[in-house]
Scaffold this motif. Structure first.
Motif, PDB file in Angstrom:
ATOM      1  N   LEU A  39       0.834  -1.204   0.000  1.00  0.00           N
ATOM      2  CA  LEU A  39       0.000   0.000   0.000  1.00  0.00           C
ATOM      3  C   LEU A  39       0.871   1.257   0.000  1.00  0.00           C
ATOM      4  O   LEU A  39       0.573   2.226  -0.711  1.00  0.00           O
ATOM      5  CB  LEU A  39      -0.937   0.003   1.210  1.00  0.00           C
ATOM      6  CG  LEU A  39      -1.884   1.186   1.339  1.00  0.00           C
ATOM      7  CD1 LEU A  39      -2.821   1.253   0.129  1.00  0.00           C
ATOM      8  CD2 LEU A  39      -2.692   1.080   2.615  1.00  0.00           C
ATOM      9  N   LEU A  40       1.952   1.233   0.777  1.00  0.00           N
ATOM     10  CA  LEU A  40       2.874   2.373   0.794  1.00  0.00           C
ATOM     11  C   LEU A  40       3.479   2.615  -0.587  1.00  0.00           C
ATOM     12  O   LEU A  40       3.585   3.746  -1.037  1.00  0.00           O
ATOM     13  CB  LEU A  40       3.993   2.145   1.812  1.00  0.00           C
ATOM     14  CG  LEU A  40       3.625   2.259   3.281  1.00  0.00           C
ATOM     15  CD1 LEU A  40       4.818   1.894   4.149  1.00  0.00           C
ATOM     16  CD2 LEU A  40       3.135   3.647   3.611  1.00  0.00           C
ATOM     17  N   MET A  41       3.849   1.534  -1.261  1.00  0.00           N
ATOM     18  CA  MET A  41       4.431   1.667  -2.591  1.00  0.00           C
ATOM     19  C   MET A  41       3.409   2.232  -3.573  1.00  0.00           C
ATOM     20  O   MET A  41       3.732   3.077  -4.403  1.00  0.00           O
ATOM     21  CB  MET A  41       4.953   0.316  -3.078  1.00  0.00           C
ATOM     22  CG  MET A  41       6.198  -0.120  -2.345  1.00  0.00           C
ATOM     23  SD  MET A  41       6.772  -1.761  -2.789  1.00  0.00           S
ATOM     24  CE  MET A  41       7.019  -1.626  -4.535  1.00  0.00           C
ATOM     25  N   GLY A  42       2.164   1.781  -3.472  1.00  0.00           N
ATOM     26  CA  GLY A  42       1.112   2.292  -4.343  1.00  0.00           C
ATOM     27  C   GLY A  42       0.849   3.767  -4.105  1.00  0.00           C
ATOM     28  O   GLY A  42       0.731   4.554  -5.062  1.00  0.00           O
TER      29      GLY A  42
ATOM     30  N   LEU B  66       3.995  10.454  -6.716  1.00  0.00           N
ATOM     31  CA  LEU B  66       5.008  10.790  -7.718  1.00  0.00           C
ATOM     32  C   LEU B  66       4.381  11.065  -9.082  1.00  0.00           C
ATOM     33  O   LEU B  66       4.813  11.967  -9.798  1.00  0.00           O
ATOM     34  CB  LEU B  66       6.037   9.667  -7.818  1.00  0.00           C
ATOM     35  CG  LEU B  66       6.944   9.499  -6.606  1.00  0.00           C
ATOM     36  CD1 LEU B  66       7.810   8.253  -6.766  1.00  0.00           C
ATOM     37  CD2 LEU B  66       7.793  10.715  -6.383  1.00  0.00           C
ATOM     38  N   LEU B  67       3.365  10.297  -9.448  1.00  0.00           N
ATOM     39  CA  LEU B  67       2.696  10.505 -10.730  1.00  0.00           C
ATOM     40  C   LEU B  67       1.995  11.862 -10.774  1.00  0.00           C
ATOM     41  O   LEU B  67       2.127  12.615 -11.737  1.00  0.00           O
ATOM     42  CB  LEU B  67       1.695   9.383 -10.992  1.00  0.00           C
ATOM     43  CG  LEU B  67       0.958   9.419 -12.322  1.00  0.00           C
ATOM     44  CD1 LEU B  67       1.939   9.288 -13.468  1.00  0.00           C
ATOM     45  CD2 LEU B  67      -0.065   8.305 -12.375  1.00  0.00           C
ATOM     46  N   VAL B  68       1.266  12.201  -9.709  1.00  0.00           N
ATOM     47  CA  VAL B  68       0.585  13.499  -9.649  1.00  0.00           C
ATOM     48  C   VAL B  68       1.611  14.627  -9.678  1.00  0.00           C
ATOM     49  O   VAL B  68       1.435  15.632 -10.380  1.00  0.00           O
ATOM     50  CB  VAL B  68      -0.306  13.592  -8.392  1.00  0.00           C
ATOM     51  CG1 VAL B  68      -0.808  15.000  -8.164  1.00  0.00           C
ATOM     52  CG2 VAL B  68      -1.470  12.619  -8.505  1.00  0.00           C
TER      53      VAL B  68
ATOM     54  N   LYS C 134       1.826  17.520 -12.579  1.00  0.00           N
ATOM     55  CA  LYS C 134       1.750  18.946 -12.245  1.00  0.00           C
ATOM     56  C   LYS C 134       3.013  19.681 -12.685  1.00  0.00           C
ATOM     57  O   LYS C 134       2.948  20.830 -13.118  1.00  0.00           O
ATOM     58  CB  LYS C 134       1.522  19.106 -10.738  1.00  0.00           C
ATOM     59  CG  LYS C 134       0.142  18.683 -10.295  1.00  0.00           C
ATOM     60  CD  LYS C 134      -0.036  18.850  -8.819  1.00  0.00           C
ATOM     61  CE  LYS C 134      -0.399  20.278  -8.531  1.00  0.00           C
ATOM     62  NZ  LYS C 134      -0.779  20.514  -7.145  1.00  0.00           N
ATOM     63  N   THR C 135       4.163  19.015 -12.588  1.00  0.00           N
ATOM     64  CA  THR C 135       5.409  19.648 -13.000  1.00  0.00           C
ATOM     65  C   THR C 135       5.417  19.926 -14.499  1.00  0.00           C
ATOM     66  O   THR C 135       5.798  21.013 -14.938  1.00  0.00           O
ATOM     67  CB  THR C 135       6.614  18.754 -12.631  1.00  0.00           C
ATOM     68  OG1 THR C 135       6.641  18.613 -11.213  1.00  0.00           O
ATOM     69  CG2 THR C 135       7.919  19.366 -13.119  1.00  0.00           C
ATOM     70  N   PHE C 136       4.993  18.956 -15.290  1.00  0.00           N
ATOM     71  CA  PHE C 136       5.044  19.126 -16.738  1.00  0.00           C
ATOM     72  C   PHE C 136       3.921  20.020 -17.258  1.00  0.00           C
ATOM     73  O   PHE C 136       4.011  20.567 -18.344  1.00  0.00           O
ATOM     74  CB  PHE C 136       5.034  17.781 -17.443  1.00  0.00           C
ATOM     75  CG  PHE C 136       6.348  17.066 -17.319  1.00  0.00           C
ATOM     76  CD1 PHE C 136       7.473  17.556 -17.942  1.00  0.00           C
ATOM     77  CD2 PHE C 136       6.457  15.910 -16.564  1.00  0.00           C
ATOM     78  CE1 PHE C 136       8.697  16.915 -17.832  1.00  0.00           C
ATOM     79  CE2 PHE C 136       7.663  15.263 -16.440  1.00  0.00           C
ATOM     80  CZ  PHE C 136       8.794  15.753 -17.074  1.00  0.00           C
ATOM     81  N   GLN C 137       2.842  20.186 -16.506  1.00  0.00           N
ATOM     82  CA  GLN C 137       1.761  21.067 -16.917  1.00  0.00           C
ATOM     83  C   GLN C 137       2.037  22.510 -16.532  1.00  0.00           C
ATOM     84  O   GLN C 137       1.420  23.423 -17.053  1.00  0.00           O
ATOM     85  CB  GLN C 137       0.427  20.632 -16.307  1.00  0.00           C
ATOM     86  CG  GLN C 137      -0.121  19.384 -16.941  1.00  0.00           C
ATOM     87  CD  GLN C 137      -1.440  18.970 -16.305  1.00  0.00           C
ATOM     88  OE1 GLN C 137      -1.811  19.448 -15.234  1.00  0.00           O
ATOM     89  NE2 GLN C 137      -2.148  18.074 -16.960  1.00  0.00           N
ATOM     90  N   HIS C 138       2.968  22.716 -15.597  1.00  0.00           N
ATOM     91  CA  HIS C 138       3.257  24.060 -15.111  1.00  0.00           C
ATOM     92  C   HIS C 138       3.991  24.861 -16.171  1.00  0.00           C
ATOM     93  O   HIS C 138       5.028  24.450 -16.675  1.00  0.00           O
ATOM     94  CB  HIS C 138       4.117  23.963 -13.845  1.00  0.00           C
ATOM     95  CG  HIS C 138       4.402  25.296 -13.232  1.00  0.00           C
ATOM     96  ND1 HIS C 138       3.450  26.010 -12.552  1.00  0.00           N
ATOM     97  CD2 HIS C 138       5.534  26.037 -13.186  1.00  0.00           C
ATOM     98  CE1 HIS C 138       3.992  27.136 -12.135  1.00  0.00           C
ATOM     99  NE2 HIS C 138       5.251  27.170 -12.491  1.00  0.00           N
ATOM    100  N   THR C 139       3.446  25.991 -16.536  1.00  0.00           N
ATOM    101  CA  THR C 139       4.122  26.869 -17.491  1.00  0.00           C
ATOM    102  C   THR C 139       4.565  28.119 -16.759  1.00  0.00           C
ATOM    103  O   THR C 139       3.794  28.785 -16.074  1.00  0.00           O
ATOM    104  CB  THR C 139       3.182  27.267 -18.639  1.00  0.00           C
ATOM    105  OG1 THR C 139       2.012  27.877 -18.102  1.00  0.00           O
ATOM    106  CG2 THR C 139       2.798  26.056 -19.454  1.00  0.00           C
ATOM    107  N   HIS C 140       5.821  28.434 -16.888  1.00  0.00           N
ATOM    108  CA  HIS C 140       6.362  29.583 -16.168  1.00  0.00           C
ATOM    109  C   HIS C 140       7.243  30.393 -17.066  1.00  0.00           C
ATOM    110  O   HIS C 140       8.033  29.962 -17.791  1.00  0.00           O
ATOM    111  CB  HIS C 140       7.158  29.098 -14.960  1.00  0.00           C
ATOM    112  CG  HIS C 140       7.325  30.155 -13.914  1.00  0.00           C
ATOM    113  ND1 HIS C 140       8.170  31.218 -14.056  1.00  0.00           N
ATOM    114  CD2 HIS C 140       6.753  30.298 -12.713  1.00  0.00           C
ATOM    115  CE1 HIS C 140       8.124  31.962 -12.995  1.00  0.00           C
ATOM    116  NE2 HIS C 140       7.267  31.410 -12.152  1.00  0.00           N
TER     117      HIS C 140
END
Length: 87
Positions: free
Chosen positions: A66-69, A75-77, A81-87
């Protein structure tokens, strides 16, 4: 390697790195813009401490799978969010 041991070792490596980074930014007055939002920062610090304490208490109670999941989801979220962020 056990996931719990790997997480603990990761924290041992990243915590000193973060402390050094915060000290350097503090000396460079890079945090001056954040002082205007100090109330928000206090809540973020309190939430971080509470989350770390709760995670430490649940470590022995929650199955490793469960911890791994959950870690995978976080990490996926974060990656999305990192790749959708435009700065």
């Amino acid at each position: 390697m056990d996931i719990k041991l790997a997480g603990s070792l990761s924290l041992m490596v990243s915590l000193p790195t973060m402390v050094v980074g915060f000290v350097r930014y503090s000396r460079a007055n890079a945090f001056s813009v954040l002082r205007q939002e100090s109330q928000l920062m206090r809540w973020m610090v309190a939430g971080s401490i509470l989350g770390a304490a709760a995670g430490g208490m649940l470590l022995g109670l929650v199955p490793t799978g469960l911890l791994m999941g959950l870690l995978g989801v976080v990490l996926l979220v974060s990656a999305i969010k990192t790749f959708q962020h435009t700065h």
